[in-house]
Structure formats: C-alpha cells, structure tokens
Write an enzyme that holds these catalytic residues in place. Structure first.
Site, PDB file in Angstrom:
ATOM      1  N   GLY A  82     -47.610 -30.992 -17.564  1.00 45.84           N
ATOM      2  CA  GLY A  82     -46.293 -30.497 -17.144  1.00 45.84           C
ATOM      3  C   GLY A  82     -45.198 -31.231 -17.888  1.00 45.84           C
ATOM      4  O   GLY A  82     -44.653 -30.753 -18.875  1.00 45.84           O
ATOM      5  N   CYS A  95     -20.997 -37.858  -2.790  1.00 48.77           N
ATOM      6  CA  CYS A  95     -20.614 -38.927  -1.862  1.00 48.77           C
ATOM      7  C   CYS A  95     -21.831 -39.721  -1.386  1.00 48.77           C
ATOM      8  O   CYS A  95     -22.184 -39.717  -0.191  1.00 48.77           O
ATOM      9  CB  CYS A  95     -19.851 -38.337  -0.678  1.00 48.77           C
ATOM     10  SG  CYS A  95     -18.280 -37.629  -1.159  1.00 48.77           S
ATOM     11  N   GLU A  96     -22.484 -40.389  -2.318  1.00 50.36           N
ATOM     12  CA  GLU A  96     -23.616 -41.277  -2.046  1.00 50.36           C
ATOM     13  C   GLU A  96     -23.567 -42.412  -3.060  1.00 50.36           C
ATOM     14  O   GLU A  96     -23.346 -42.177  -4.251  1.00 50.36           O
ATOM     15  CB  GLU A  96     -24.960 -40.540  -2.226  1.00 50.36           C
ATOM     16  CG  GLU A  96     -25.195 -39.359  -1.314  1.00 50.36           C
ATOM     17  CD  GLU A  96     -25.695 -39.763   0.055  1.00 50.36           C
ATOM     18  OE1 GLU A  96     -25.987 -40.960   0.252  1.00 50.36           O
ATOM     19  OE2 GLU A  96     -25.792 -38.873   0.923  1.00 50.36           O
ATOM     20  N   GLU A 147     -53.890 -29.734 -16.989  1.00 53.09           N
ATOM     21  CA  GLU A 147     -52.667 -29.241 -16.352  1.00 53.09           C
ATOM     22  C   GLU A 147     -51.452 -30.079 -16.738  1.00 53.09           C
ATOM     23  O   GLU A 147     -50.867 -30.768 -15.902  1.00 53.09           O
ATOM     24  CB  GLU A 147     -52.860 -29.224 -14.830  1.00 53.09           C
ATOM     25  CG  GLU A 147     -53.945 -28.260 -14.376  1.00 53.09           C
ATOM     26  CD  GLU A 147     -54.694 -28.738 -13.145  1.00 53.09           C
ATOM     27  OE1 GLU A 147     -54.209 -29.664 -12.460  1.00 53.09           O
ATOM     28  OE2 GLU A 147     -55.778 -28.194 -12.876  1.00 53.09           O
TER      29      GLU A 147
END
Length: 424
Positions: free
Chosen positions: A286, A353-354, A284
């Site tokens: 990714g 705004c961080e 699997e």
C-alpha cells in the site's frame, strides 16, 4: 536550468527555484485549484509497482494494492489497469473497487471486524479470498456462506509474534496486537476451518505491520509461516497460496527500506530453499506504492514569533494530514519556490483548535506570509484518514501524468460536509 530531485522522490524536483512534480510546476496547480491540495505522480506509482513486478518475475504472484493507504478512485483505476487486485478492509472499500473497474475475483478481504452484511456482500461479489482473523469470525463466516448456499474461500491470518521494529500503532504481528490468530492456535484453527460446511481453505496469510524498513522481520515471519504450512499440510489440509501481506516502508526522513525487488528476491530464495518456490503468492503493498508519489500543498497564513518558538501557521491541518498528530510522524516540508533569504526555525502548525495540530516541528525554512509549502510523502494515510473536523471540507486531489494534470476529486464545499444531515 538546474534540476535537483528530492531524496526518495525522483518525480519531484526543483527546476531552478521552482518545485515540479513530473513536468508540472506545483505552484501553477496551487494557483488554479487552491490549497490545501493533494497532488500525485502517476509515474512514481507505476515505478514503485514495477519494482514489485521485477521481484516477482517468472513467479505465480497476485499483487493486491492495500487500498486503505489511499482509496481515491482514479488511483484504484490505475492499479486495476496494471493487473492489480485489491486488499480491502470494509464493504465500502469493495464498492470503491467495483466502481473503479476492479475485478472482484482479485479482491482479498482483511480486517478483524467483518460484519455479516459485509461477508454476504463479498460472497455475492465473488471475491478471491477472506483473510480470517479469529476463530469466532471463522464460525460466523461459515454460517453466512452456508445460508447463502455457498462456501467462503479463506486463508487464516497468522500472528507470528515477530517484531516489525516500527511504530507501536502500526505493528500488527506481535502477541499484544489485535490482529490474526496466535501462532500456537493456527493448526487447530485450520482443522476447525476444514471441518466447517461453509468454508473452503485456500491459503495462509501473514502481515506483521507497516512502515517496515528492514528485511529481517519479513524473513523471520516467512520462516514461521512456512513451518506452519508444513504442519497444516501434514494434517491433510492443502495450502494453495501463501500471502505475505505488505508493510514495506518508504523514505520519510532518511529511512532506507530495502527496494521491493531486492526484498522479494530474498524472500523467494527462501521459498525455493524450502521447496515452496512454485506456490501461488499474494502480496499486499500500500504505502510503498503511493506514499512518496504524493505531496500536499499548503499556504502560509501567518508567521507568529514567540518567546520559545516561532510558528508558521498554514491552511492545511490535522484533518488533512493526520499522521503527525496520530503517530508523531515526520514529513519533509519544502517551499514551492526557494528563497535566498536566511532561514529561521519554525513549528509548522495548522488552524485547527488542538495543540496536536502540527505538521512539522523545528523546521528550518526561509518564508514570507503568503508563500506555499509542499508536505512530502503525503500519498499514503493522509487523504484516506482525512476528516471534516472543525467543519473543514476535504482537499482537492490532482493526478499528474507528464505535463498533464487531472482533477480527480474536487474540493469539498461546506454545504457538502453537512448535506446529508437533517434539521429537527
């Protein structure tokens, strides 16, 4: 004209001063579609998939793309056309697979929190297998399948307590992680599964984490899984397929993960040595299929000198590229057009705004206001985790195929971000 490919990104290269992806000038796409903008290389994704296919040549293997890495419909369509199945973790992802033309019979349903509604949806679609992650889930799945008049095909995800040597947030195979059934409980869980009326045991699953850059954790986990297969089959419960999950890393910052074909050749040699070489295998991948196929283009809004740091403020933000804020992840950042001027050191930050809204720290760049930059290795876990924080629309997406560029997702408008909401 000189061609200079970027390390780890064979389809992304400078031709003279200009950055190209395949045969398309990146600045041309930014001019047409605006920024922030995600661009993916079809050739890069197909080359990554081909490495897995080479490694599994002559074996019974189903490659299932782990679509949480990037669930854009055009990418799902591309992998479905190449014969891939899909590893999903929600009912919504199943709907995306079907909308993209994927085959439900090649779908594996993973995840620790499947709801009854999702279980029924997957049963009705006729998926290949549920990767069951707890004993409680096994009981509920049996109830749902019995009520629907069918049996659910399952493999049980084993937690082998193997350290993948990656970031703690993306490690999934240790005792302290929420995923899978403890190694010591596996045989008892299989015995219970075999006794439940709504369950059909078909396989065993193991997935130890993401962005793994060494072969040793895979090989260690494989040994533990094969020990369990021997014990389970000795108890009279056949295991028809063995699922080794995904998690192979990519080159973000000089990382040197093993090539997919080399890694799986090693694993298959182990399978042969222990007498399991003729089994059906599942894998699997990714990030390793899409991560280095993508880039995010962003425009320099302002250059802001400071006493301690210089800031390059761009129009892409943590809502577009969450990995640096979430994991302190590194993404290489390069200009779309190389300048001859002397470089300065900047923190590349977004407008949200961080204080955690940054894309790269202490990057040496020769810049002017209005220049455009490419954030590399942005094909995985960027657009898929993007949000509308600060009421920002999600970026447009482009798939490049040679000299052609296809708009596969238009830019989200402000109205679209609140179009389903209701006033009182």
């Amino acid at each position: 004209m000189t061609h200079t490919a970027l390390p780890g990104h064979p389809q992304i290269a400078y031709r003279g001063p200009d950055l190209f992806i395949e045969d398309v000038r990146v600045s041309d796409l930014a001019q047409i579609y605006g920024t922030p903008l995600f661009i993916y290389s079809k050739a890069s994704m197909l080359a990554a998939l081909a490495a897995y296919q080479r490694g599994f040549s002559g074996r019974r293997v189903q490659i299932c793309y782990a679509m949480k890495a990037n669930p854009s419909l055009a990418l799902l369509q591309l992998f479905a056309q190449q014969g891939c199945g899909f590893d999903i973790v929600s009912g919504g992802e199943l709907q995306r697979v079907l909308a993209a033309g994927g085959d439900a019979r090649k779908v594996i349903f993973s995840g620790v929190g499947k709801t009854r509604a999702e279980m029924l949806q997957a049963l009705q679609a006729g998926i290949l297998c549920f990767n069951v992650e707890s004993e409680a889930e096994l009981e509920v799945l049996s109830e749902v399948a019995t009520a629907a008049g069918t049996r659910a095909p399952v493999s049980i995800r084993v937690n082998p307590n193997v350290d993948p040597q990656t970031h703690p947030y993306i490690s999934t195979g240790l005792k302290g992680n929420k995923f899978g059934v403890a190694h010591e409980r596996t045989l008892a869980t299989y015995r219970r599964a075999a006794a439940l009326p709504g369950i059909e045991v078909v396989g065993i699953d193991c997935h130890i984490g993401s962005q793994i850059t060494q072969a040793t954790p895979y090989l260690d986990a494989a040994d533990r899984v094969l020990d369990l297969v021997e014990a389970i089959e000795a108890a009279g419960i056949p295991i028809h397929h063995i699922d080794f999950g995904g998690g192979l890393g990519i080159n973000y910052n000089g990382d040197t993960p093993p090539a997919a074909d080399a890694l799986w050749s090693e694993l298959l040699a182990k399978m042969d040595a222990r007498g399991f070489g003729d089994r059906q295998f599942m894998i699997e991948p990714g990030r390793s299929l899409v991560g280095n196929a993508g880039l995010c283009v962003t425009e320099v809004l302002y250059l802001k000198p400071g006493e301690e740091k210089n800031f390059c403020i761009v129009d892409a933000a943590m809502n577009d590229l969450p990995r640096p804020a979430m994991y302190q992840a590194f993404h290489a950042i390069v200009p779309l057009q190389q300048r001859a001027e002397a470089a300065q050191v900047y923190d590349v930050v977004g407008p949200v705004c961080e204080s955690g809204d940054w894309l790269g720290r202490e990057r040496s760049l020769a810049l002017c206001q209005g220049d455009r930059l490419a954030v590399l290795s942005a094909g995985a876990y960027c657009m898929s985790m993007s949000s509308n924080y600060n009421s920002r629309g999600r970026a447009a997406e482009i798939l490049v195929d040679g000299a052609s560029a296809h708009l596969i997702r238009p830019r989200e408008t402000a109205v679209e971000t609140f179009g389903t909401e209701k006033l009182l």
